[in-house]
Design a protein around this motif. Sequence first.
Motif, PDB file in Angstrom:
ATOM      1  N   ARG A 126       0.808  -1.223   0.000  1.00  0.00           N
ATOM      2  CA  ARG A 126       0.000   0.000   0.000  1.00  0.00           C
ATOM      3  C   ARG A 126       0.838   1.269   0.000  1.00  0.00           C
ATOM      4  O   ARG A 126       0.302   2.366   0.114  1.00  0.00           O
ATOM      5  CB  ARG A 126      -0.954  -0.025   1.204  1.00  0.00           C
ATOM      6  N   GLY A 127       2.145   1.116  -0.081  1.00  0.00           N
ATOM      7  CA  GLY A 127       3.026   2.285  -0.127  1.00  0.00           C
ATOM      8  C   GLY A 127       3.111   3.041   1.185  1.00  0.00           C
ATOM      9  O   GLY A 127       3.463   4.224   1.216  1.00  0.00           O
ATOM     10  N   ILE A 128       2.796   2.356   2.271  1.00  0.00           N
ATOM     11  CA  ILE A 128       2.814   3.015   3.581  1.00  0.00           C
ATOM     12  C   ILE A 128       4.258   3.244   4.048  1.00  0.00           C
ATOM     13  O   ILE A 128       5.097   2.342   3.970  1.00  0.00           O
ATOM     14  CB  ILE A 128       2.058   2.155   4.633  1.00  0.00           C
ATOM     15  N   LYS A 129       4.522   4.456   4.529  1.00  0.00           N
ATOM     16  CA  LYS A 129       5.867   4.811   5.018  1.00  0.00           C
ATOM     17  C   LYS A 129       5.874   5.214   6.488  1.00  0.00           C
ATOM     18  O   LYS A 129       6.918   5.190   7.130  1.00  0.00           O
ATOM     19  CB  LYS A 129       6.421   6.012   4.221  1.00  0.00           C
ATOM     20  N   ARG A 130       4.703   5.635   6.974  1.00  0.00           N
ATOM     21  CA  ARG A 130       4.675   6.109   8.371  1.00  0.00           C
ATOM     22  C   ARG A 130       3.593   5.343   9.142  1.00  0.00           C
ATOM     23  O   ARG A 130       2.471   5.147   8.654  1.00  0.00           O
ATOM     24  CB  ARG A 130       4.343   7.605   8.422  1.00  0.00           C
ATOM     25  N   GLY A 148      10.137  -2.880  15.854  1.00  0.00           N
ATOM     26  CA  GLY A 148      10.098  -3.685  14.624  1.00  0.00           C
ATOM     27  C   GLY A 148       9.839  -2.813  13.407  1.00  0.00           C
ATOM     28  O   GLY A 148      10.493  -2.966  12.367  1.00  0.00           O
ATOM     29  N   GLY A 149       8.913  -1.881  13.527  1.00  0.00           N
ATOM     30  CA  GLY A 149       8.598  -0.974  12.420  1.00  0.00           C
ATOM     31  C   GLY A 149       9.788  -0.093  12.064  1.00  0.00           C
ATOM     32  O   GLY A 149      10.111   0.096  10.890  1.00  0.00           O
ATOM     33  N   ILE A 150      10.459   0.430  13.105  1.00  0.00           N
ATOM     34  CA  ILE A 150      11.641   1.276  12.866  1.00  0.00           C
ATOM     35  C   ILE A 150      12.721   0.461  12.145  1.00  0.00           C
ATOM     36  O   ILE A 150      13.312   0.922  11.168  1.00  0.00           O
ATOM     37  CB  ILE A 150      12.175   1.851  14.196  1.00  0.00           C
ATOM     38  N   ASN A 151      12.936  -0.764  12.610  1.00  0.00           N
ATOM     39  CA  ASN A 151      13.958  -1.614  11.976  1.00  0.00           C
ATOM     40  C   ASN A 151      13.646  -1.926  10.527  1.00  0.00           C
ATOM     41  O   ASN A 151      14.550  -2.143   9.725  1.00  0.00           O
ATOM     42  CB  ASN A 151      14.126  -2.922  12.756  1.00  0.00           C
ATOM     43  N   LEU A 152      12.371  -1.939  10.183  1.00  0.00           N
ATOM     44  CA  LEU A 152      11.985  -2.200   8.795  1.00  0.00           C
ATOM     45  C   LEU A 152      11.989  -0.929   7.952  1.00  0.00           C
ATOM     46  O   LEU A 152      11.650  -0.966   6.776  1.00  0.00           O
ATOM     47  CB  LEU A 152      10.605  -2.869   8.759  1.00  0.00           C
ATOM     48  N   GLY A 153      12.331   0.192   8.566  1.00  0.00           N
ATOM     49  CA  GLY A 153      12.483   1.421   7.793  1.00  0.00           C
ATOM     50  C   GLY A 153      11.303   2.379   7.827  1.00  0.00           C
ATOM     51  O   GLY A 153      11.310   3.391   7.127  1.00  0.00           O
ATOM     52  N   TYR A 154      10.298   2.092   8.633  1.00  0.00           N
ATOM     53  CA  TYR A 154       9.152   3.009   8.741  1.00  0.00           C
ATOM     54  C   TYR A 154       9.487   4.147   9.690  1.00  0.00           C
ATOM     55  O   TYR A 154      10.272   3.972  10.630  1.00  0.00           O
ATOM     56  CB  TYR A 154       7.910   2.275   9.276  1.00  0.00           C
ATOM     57  N   GLN A 155       8.860   5.293   9.439  1.00  0.00           N
ATOM     58  CA  GLN A 155       8.864   6.324  10.464  1.00  0.00           C
ATOM     59  C   GLN A 155       7.707   6.008  11.402  1.00  0.00           C
ATOM     60  O   GLN A 155       6.580   5.777  10.947  1.00  0.00           O
ATOM     61  CB  GLN A 155       8.702   7.728   9.875  1.00  0.00           C
ATOM     62  N   VAL A 156       7.981   5.988  12.687  1.00  0.00           N
ATOM     63  CA  VAL A 156       6.953   5.553  13.634  1.00  0.00           C
ATOM     64  C   VAL A 156       6.598   6.656  14.627  1.00  0.00           C
ATOM     65  O   VAL A 156       7.472   7.233  15.277  1.00  0.00           O
ATOM     66  CB  VAL A 156       7.395   4.282  14.402  1.00  0.00           C
ATOM     67  N   PHE A 157       5.307   6.931  14.709  1.00  0.00           N
ATOM     68  CA  PHE A 157       4.775   7.871  15.693  1.00  0.00           C
ATOM     69  C   PHE A 157       4.131   7.070  16.816  1.00  0.00           C
ATOM     70  O   PHE A 157       3.305   6.199  16.566  1.00  0.00           O
ATOM     71  CB  PHE A 157       3.745   8.801  15.041  1.00  0.00           C
ATOM     72  N   LEU A 158       4.527   7.381  18.041  1.00  0.00           N
ATOM     73  CA  LEU A 158       3.972   6.705  19.210  1.00  0.00           C
ATOM     74  C   LEU A 158       2.844   7.566  19.771  1.00  0.00           C
ATOM     75  O   LEU A 158       3.054   8.739  20.106  1.00  0.00           O
ATOM     76  CB  LEU A 158       5.092   6.538  20.253  1.00  0.00           C
ATOM     77  N   LEU A 159       1.660   6.982  19.860  1.00  0.00           N
ATOM     78  CA  LEU A 159       0.481   7.735  20.305  1.00  0.00           C
ATOM     79  C   LEU A 159       0.450   7.770  21.831  1.00  0.00           C
ATOM     80  O   LEU A 159      -0.062   6.853  22.481  1.00  0.00           O
ATOM     81  CB  LEU A 159      -0.790   7.084  19.742  1.00  0.00           C
ATOM     82  N   MET A 160       1.012   8.820  22.395  1.00  0.00           N
ATOM     83  CA  MET A 160       1.212   8.889  23.850  1.00  0.00           C
ATOM     84  C   MET A 160      -0.102   8.816  24.629  1.00  0.00           C
ATOM     85  O   MET A 160      -0.138   8.331  25.754  1.00  0.00           O
ATOM     86  CB  MET A 160       1.949  10.185  24.219  1.00  0.00           C
ATOM     87  N   ASP A 161      -1.179   9.313  24.036  1.00  0.00           N
ATOM     88  CA  ASP A 161      -2.482   9.296  24.701  1.00  0.00           C
ATOM     89  C   ASP A 161      -3.283   8.043  24.343  1.00  0.00           C
ATOM     90  O   ASP A 161      -4.447   7.917  24.723  1.00  0.00           O
ATOM     91  CB  ASP A 161      -3.274  10.565  24.346  1.00  0.00           C
ATOM     92  N   GLY A 162      -2.652   7.106  23.646  1.00  0.00           N
ATOM     93  CA  GLY A 162      -3.360   5.894  23.229  1.00  0.00           C
ATOM     94  C   GLY A 162      -2.580   4.635  23.541  1.00  0.00           C
ATOM     95  O   GLY A 162      -2.691   3.638  22.822  1.00  0.00           O
TER      96      GLY A 162
END
Length: 194
Positions: A126-130, A148-162
């Motif tokens: 799906r062309g997802i990058k983040r 795991g996502g970071i290691n695979l090359g994704y930019q990862v946002f951590l949802l602090m309130d979730g």
Amino acid sequence: MKVKLTKRDALIVVDMQRDFMPQGVLPVPDGDKIVPRLNEYIKLFFEIGLPIFFTRDWHPKDHISFKEQGGLWPPHCVQDTEGAEFHPELFIPQDNRFIISKGTSRDFDAYSGFQGTILDSLLRERGIKRLFVGGVATDYCVKNTVLGGINLGYQVFLLMDGIKGVDVKPGDSEKAIEEMLENGAVSISIQDIT
Ligand code: VGL
Ligand code: ZN
């Protein structure tokens, strides 16, 4: 930090299952309290057509991670049992969403949603990058899915309130958050999404 969603973004909701809720066999304290906020994220992504991935722990009844098998945990999230169901109030859209089952074979455990699953290939297709990641437990499956996502090359946002953690040892969740941020995860909350 402000973030504008684009078509390369996906939401990952980690393990929001009955057994991990306060009434469950492996409770994450206040795990249920994040359901309304996660539902806001889910609606936000769903309404603009972005895919949502729900991971679930989905173990056979004699899974290696269970105490009777020499593992760490009481039996939890056994396939097709009530405890393995998603929290009844979690909003699960009818389309453009994917259920990712992990820990499905007896002899392997998986704290990361990427481990032994097709999550990475579905995202790539799906062309997802983040990735925007929330759910439970901060100090186990959320942490491992983020890393795991970071290691695979994704930019990862951590949802602090979730997110919510178990804190088997006090401070485990704080340490896990630090580790994710040190490794490049970016912490955001719902008001940061524009
Ligand atoms: C998890 C313990 C055992 C989790 C899964 O989803 O964080 N924790 N299995
Ligand atoms: Zn498990």
